[in-house]
Design an enzyme around this catalytic site. Structure first.
Site, mmCIF file in Angstrom:
data_model
loop_
_atom_site.group_PDB
_atom_site.id
_atom_site.type_symbol
_atom_site.label_atom_id
_atom_site.label_comp_id
_atom_site.label_asym_id
_atom_site.label_seq_id
_atom_site.Cartn_x
_atom_site.Cartn_y
_atom_site.Cartn_z
ATOM 1 N N LYS A 1 0.843 -1.210 0.000
ATOM 2 C CA LYS A 1 0.000 0.000 0.000
ATOM 3 C C LYS A 1 0.874 1.253 0.000
ATOM 4 O O LYS A 1 0.694 2.150 -0.822
ATOM 5 C CB LYS A 1 -0.923 0.016 1.243
ATOM 6 N N ARG B 1 -10.276 0.403 8.325
ATOM 7 C CA ARG B 1 -9.853 -0.958 8.621
ATOM 8 C C ARG B 1 -10.926 -1.746 9.349
ATOM 9 O O ARG B 1 -10.702 -2.915 9.678
ATOM 10 C CB ARG B 1 -8.631 -0.893 9.531
ATOM 11 N N ARG C 1 11.543 -5.841 5.161
ATOM 12 C CA ARG C 1 11.372 -4.387 4.975
ATOM 13 C C ARG C 1 12.278 -3.589 5.921
ATOM 14 O O ARG C 1 12.380 -3.893 7.105
ATOM 15 C CB ARG C 1 9.919 -3.991 5.253
ATOM 16 N N ARG D 1 10.909 -1.796 11.156
ATOM 17 C CA ARG D 1 9.761 -1.361 11.950
ATOM 18 C C ARG D 1 9.574 -2.317 13.117
ATOM 19 O O ARG D 1 9.687 -3.520 12.946
ATOM 20 C CB ARG D 1 8.511 -1.365 11.061
ATOM 21 N N ARG E 1 -0.800 -9.250 13.065
ATOM 22 C CA ARG E 1 -1.380 -8.251 12.161
ATOM 23 C C ARG E 1 -2.156 -8.934 11.036
ATOM 24 O O ARG E 1 -3.228 -8.469 10.649
ATOM 25 C CB ARG E 1 -0.277 -7.354 11.593
#
Ligand code: AP5
Ligand code: MG
Ligand code: ZN
Length: 215
Positions: free
Chosen positions: A13, A88, A127, A160, A171
């Site tokens: 996203k 969400r 990431r 992160r 998640r």
């Protein structure tokens, strides 16, 4: 153009939002980025949000809806916006509809980037992002030119805190339980546009471009 970009954690996203905001000149509103900024600044809202984020849970609707409502009232959002990571929950989606209706606006499209779970885990675990400018990399799929350093500003690249294996799995579960029902919500409104996100960045981006040029 008023757009929502959806998809599970790690779907791409934020990556695609970078390109959309530049091409269509609309502000990119990421609730995740707003919460991380608040955490960094140590504001009361940031301290509250951090508890949920570290557990991979959703920040309560009341808090999240409030910050988005305020942001959408700002001048730069009047000619269009790109919401990333909001809504969400069904409660958030209904609140968004209400806010837009009150200000005579409506959504043009809800883009859903679909990616299988095993790939999502790879994307989250690899990431890294720049501590200074926020630019996002992937250690395997889009690595920086010099290890550990941002190409743009030489800032330090960090992981992160919610990308560890346990929180990432939480998640994904929260997405499946609480967010995936939104696909039907937007399908029913005729706004849902599915994109196969399990391809390289450019292929995903050009599909999105076609959708938005028609929206
Ligand atoms: P948020 O920041 O929104 O995280 P998320 O939804 O889990 O999504 P991510 O940012 O992890 O993934 P992304 O889809 O942006 O992927 P990216 O482009 O970075 O939310 C974080 C937390 O904040 C939530 O858990 C919650 O606690 C709270 N929160 C936020 N919004 C909320 C709300 N509305 N209500 C309640 N709570 C809320 O890409 C991932 C990686 O893959 C990168 O390394 C990238 O380089 C790579 N990549 C991307 N695309 C490709 C591709 N096509 N091929 C190969 N690699 C790719
Ligand atoms: Mg993101
Ligand atoms: Zn940087």
């Amino acid at each position: 153009m008023n757009i929502v970009i959806m998809g599970p954690p790690g779907a791409g996203k934020g990556t695609q939002a970078e390109f959309i905001k530049n091409k269509y000149k609309i502000p990119h509103i990421s609730t995740g980025d707003m919460f991380r900024e608040a955490v960094k600044k140590g504001t009361p809202m940031g301290k509250e949000a951090q508890k949920y984020m570290n557990a991979g849970k959703l920040v309560p609707d009341q808090v999240t809806i409030g910050i988005v409502q305020d942001r959408l009232a700002e001048a730069d959002c009047q000619a269009g916006f790109l919401l990333d990571g909001f809504p969400r929950t069904i409660v958030q989606a209904k609140a968004l509809d209400e806010v837009l209706e009150k200000t005579d606006r409506k959504l043009d499209a809800a883009i859903n980037i679909a990616v299988p779970d095993n790939i999502l885990i790879q994307r989250m675990s690899g990431r890294v992002s720049c501590k200074e400018c926020g630019k996002v990399y992937h250690l395997v799929f889009s690595p920086p030119a010099a290890q550990g350093k941002c190409d743009e500003c030489s800032g330090e690249l960090i992981q992160r805190s919610d990308d560890n294996a346990e929180t990432a799995a939480n998640r994904l579960q929260v997405y499946n339980e609480q967010t995936s029902p939104l696909l039907d919500y937007y399908q029913d409104q005729g706004l849902l546009k599915n994109v196969d996100g399990n391809r390289d960045l450019k292929a995903v981006g050009s599909d999105i471009e076609v959708i938005l040029d028609e929206a």
